[in-house]
Design an enzyme around this catalytic site. Structure first.
Site, PDB file in Angstrom:
ATOM      1  N   CYS A  54       0.579  -0.691   0.352  1.00  0.00           N
ATOM      2  CA  CYS A  54       0.305   0.029   0.007  1.00  0.00           C
ATOM      3  C   CYS A  54       0.881   1.094   0.285  1.00  0.00           C
ATOM      4  O   CYS A  54       0.210   2.763  -0.418  1.00  0.00           O
ATOM      5  CB  CYS A  54      -1.009   0.154   1.473  1.00  0.00           C
ATOM      6  SG  CYS A  54      -2.197  -1.517   1.085  1.00  0.00           S
ATOM      7  N   HIS A 103      18.815   0.906   2.455  1.00  0.00           N
ATOM      8  CA  HIS A 103      16.935   1.181   2.316  1.00  0.00           C
ATOM      9  C   HIS A 103      16.146  -0.185   2.958  1.00  0.00           C
ATOM     10  O   HIS A 103      15.443  -0.050   3.659  1.00  0.00           O
ATOM     11  CB  HIS A 103      17.376   2.015   1.189  1.00  0.00           C
ATOM     12  CG  HIS A 103      15.515   1.946   0.714  1.00  0.00           C
ATOM     13  ND1 HIS A 103      15.180   2.964   1.644  1.00  0.00           N
ATOM     14  CD2 HIS A 103      14.811   1.362   0.182  1.00  0.00           C
ATOM     15  CE1 HIS A 103      14.200   2.962   0.997  1.00  0.00           C
ATOM     16  NE2 HIS A 103      13.262   1.646   0.341  1.00  0.00           N
TER      17      HIS A 103
HETATM   18  N1  LIG Z   1      -4.657  -3.397   4.232  1.00  0.00           N
HETATM   19  C1  LIG Z   1      -3.109  -2.708   4.572  1.00  0.00           C
HETATM   20  O1  LIG Z   1      -3.042  -3.218   5.258  1.00  0.00           O
HETATM   21  C2  LIG Z   1      -3.536  -1.621   4.479  1.00  0.00           C
HETATM   22  C3  LIG Z   1      -2.498  -0.285   5.214  1.00  0.00           C
HETATM   23  C4  LIG Z   1      -2.188   0.101   5.013  1.00  0.00           C
HETATM   24  C5  LIG Z   1      -2.995   1.516   3.768  1.00  0.00           C
HETATM   25  N2  LIG Z   1      -3.752   0.524   3.155  1.00  0.00           N
HETATM   26  C6  LIG Z   1      -4.615   1.512   2.286  1.00  0.00           C
HETATM   27  O2  LIG Z   1      -5.733   1.699   3.267  1.00  0.00           O
HETATM   28  C7  LIG Z   1      -6.895   2.140   1.759  1.00  0.00           C
HETATM   29  C8  LIG Z   1      -8.035   0.796   1.994  1.00  0.00           C
HETATM   30  O3  LIG Z   1      -7.382  -0.464   1.717  1.00  0.00           O
HETATM   31  P1  LIG Z   1      -7.747  -1.846   2.827  1.00  0.00           P
HETATM   32  O4  LIG Z   1      -6.865  -2.953   2.344  1.00  0.00           O
HETATM   33  O5  LIG Z   1      -9.355  -1.787   3.557  1.00  0.00           O
HETATM   34  O6  LIG Z   1      -9.087  -2.317   0.675  1.00  0.00           O
HETATM   35  P2  LIG Z   1      -9.810  -3.189   1.171  1.00  0.00           P
HETATM   36  O7  LIG Z   1     -10.602  -5.072   1.957  1.00  0.00           O
HETATM   37  O8  LIG Z   1     -10.072  -3.639  -1.066  1.00  0.00           O
HETATM   38  O9  LIG Z   1     -11.964  -2.318   1.205  1.00  0.00           O
HETATM   39  C9  LIG Z   1     -12.060  -1.203   0.252  1.00  0.00           C
HETATM   40  C10 LIG Z   1     -12.637  -0.826   1.238  1.00  0.00           C
HETATM   41  O10 LIG Z   1     -13.160   1.042   0.018  1.00  0.00           O
HETATM   42  C11 LIG Z   1     -14.303   0.302  -0.721  1.00  0.00           C
HETATM   43  N3  LIG Z   1     -14.493   1.462  -1.600  1.00  0.00           N
HETATM   44  C12 LIG Z   1     -13.778   0.739  -2.521  1.00  0.00           C
HETATM   45  N4  LIG Z   1     -14.577   1.922  -4.026  1.00  0.00           N
HETATM   46  C13 LIG Z   1     -14.819   1.852  -3.918  1.00  0.00           C
HETATM   47  C14 LIG Z   1     -15.887   3.326  -4.313  1.00  0.00           C
HETATM   48  N5  LIG Z   1     -15.650   3.172  -5.213  1.00  0.00           N
HETATM   49  N6  LIG Z   1     -16.833   3.964  -4.535  1.00  0.00           N
HETATM   50  C15 LIG Z   1     -17.251   3.473  -2.529  1.00  0.00           C
HETATM   51  N7  LIG Z   1     -16.432   2.619  -1.864  1.00  0.00           N
HETATM   52  C16 LIG Z   1     -15.610   2.576  -2.439  1.00  0.00           C
HETATM   53  C17 LIG Z   1     -15.101  -0.492  -0.373  1.00  0.00           C
HETATM   54  O11 LIG Z   1     -16.388  -1.282   0.150  1.00  0.00           O
HETATM   55  P3  LIG Z   1     -16.670  -2.073  -1.092  1.00  0.00           P
HETATM   56  O12 LIG Z   1     -16.536  -3.546   0.462  1.00  0.00           O
HETATM   57  O13 LIG Z   1     -18.749  -1.452  -1.112  1.00  0.00           O
HETATM   58  O14 LIG Z   1     -16.527  -2.500  -1.879  1.00  0.00           O
HETATM   59  C18 LIG Z   1     -14.302  -0.772   0.629  1.00  0.00           C
HETATM   60  O15 LIG Z   1     -14.897  -0.244   1.908  1.00  0.00           O
HETATM   61  C19 LIG Z   1      -6.360   1.863   0.664  1.00  0.00           C
HETATM   62  O16 LIG Z   1      -6.218   2.906   0.173  1.00  0.00           O
HETATM   63  C20 LIG Z   1      -4.792   0.742   1.099  1.00  0.00           C
HETATM   64  O17 LIG Z   1      -4.347   0.769   0.449  1.00  0.00           O
HETATM   65  C21 LIG Z   1      -3.837  -0.832   3.633  1.00  0.00           C
END
Ligand SMILES: NC(=O)c1ccc[n+]([C@@H]2O[C@H](COP(=O)([O-])OP(=O)(O)OC[C@H]3O[C@@H](n4cnc5c(N)ncnc54)[C@H](OP(=O)(O)O)[C@@H]3O)[C@@H](O)[C@H]2O)c1
Length: 244
Positions: A54, A103
């Site tokens: 991410c 790094h």
């Molecule tokens: N996973 C990690 O460990 C991690 C760590 C650091 C940062 N991040 C960042 O945190 C963010 C979320 O990551 P995640 O892992 O939680 O992703 P995820 O599991 O794919 O969940 C994405 C979320 O965003 C919603 N979403 C996606 N597209 C959308 C749209 N077009 N309109 C409205 N809602 C939408 C989804 O809703 P639905 O349920 O309806 O699909 C879901 O609630 C990302 O930017 C990621 O880069 C994640």
């Protein structure tokens, strides 16, 4: 005169590039082997590994020529992301030999993370080696580099206090939010969580572990909220709003 090979890292991270750019460059794990194959087919690249999370997208290579190798990798990144080289260049960092090694050691130790000392990055560095092994090996130098970085990452965590306290974005967010709320109100407060993906679920789990059990979840679709409701039965998911 023949140039000597260099270890190089070319990449961008949460410190150098906005999320929109990182998203365009991100390579899902299922495509790491293909990406390594393409990189190793470049004229001046002998070995390659992709660290795509991410927060960062970094390509580690052994390049037969520093200048030509770097240029080829940059052009490859541009082709795969659709971002022109001129734009990419503004956000990329490039490090060579001992700087590249240092790094990766810092990355693996969580020293380059958004939340200092977070543990997920060490698992992600390990995964690079695992995927490399499953697809025929990363190459002897890159494999050694990543294995040494894993050792360094483990030592930093076991020999220092870096991993005490909040060690993920989700736990840091919860700690920050709860600083605004007197402890006596944890149980009765309604907490609002936007998103029910992996991060949203982690936030709900952290809130729950702190005693916040009444949570409003806003998510585009209902399925993930329902799955969380099923899994975390001790948490009262009060409302699930659709944003569609
Ligand atoms: N996973 C990690 O460990 C991690 C760590 C650091 C940062 N991040 C960042 O945190 C963010 C979320 O990551 P995640 O892992 O939680 O992703 P995820 O599991 O794919 O969940 C994405 C979320 O965003 C919603 N979403 C996606 N597209 C959308 C749209 N077009 N309109 C409205 N809602 C939408 C989804 O809703 P639905 O349920 O309806 O699909 C879901 O609630 C990302 O930017 C990621 O880069 C994640």
């Amino acid at each position: 005169m023949k140039e000597r090979s260099s270890i190089a890292v070319i990449g961008l991270s949460v410190h150098t590039a906005p999320v929109e750019m990182r998203e365009k460059l991100a390579i899902p794990e299922a495509q790491w082997s293909r990406a390594i194959g393409e990189l190793c087919n470049l004229n001046h690249i002998e070995e390659a590994a992709v660290l795509s999370t991410c927060n960062r997208m970094e390509i580690y290579v052994v390049a037969l020529s520093w200048h030509r190798g770097i240029r080829e990798v940059m052009e490859w990144m541009s082709k795969t992301s659709g971002i022109p080289v001129s734009e990419l260049r503004e956000h990329l960092f490039m490090l060579r030999d001992s700087d590249a090694t240092r790094h990766l050691f810092e990355v693996s130790a969580g020293l380059d993370s958004l939340v200092l000392g977070e543990g997920q990055i060490l698992a992600q560095v390990k995964q690079v080696v695992r995927v490399g092994q499953d697809s025929g090996g990363l190459g002897k130098n890159i494999d050694r580099l990543f294995k040494d970085a894993i050792t360094a990452g483990k030592r930093v965590r076991s020999e220092t206090n870096i991993s005490s306290g909040a060690v993920s974005v989700s736990s840091a967010a919860v700690e920050l939010a709860l600083m605004k709320l007197p402890k006596a109100h944890f149980l009765s407060a309604r907490m609002l969580v936007i998103g029910a993906g992996k991060m949203g679920k982690l936030v709900i789990k952290h809130l729950s572990s702190k005693g916040c059990k009444r949570i409003v979840v806003v998510n585009r679709s209902a399925e993930k909220v329902e799955a969380i409701r099923e899994e975390l039965k001790d948490v009262e998911i009060i409302t699930s709003l659709s944003m569609r």
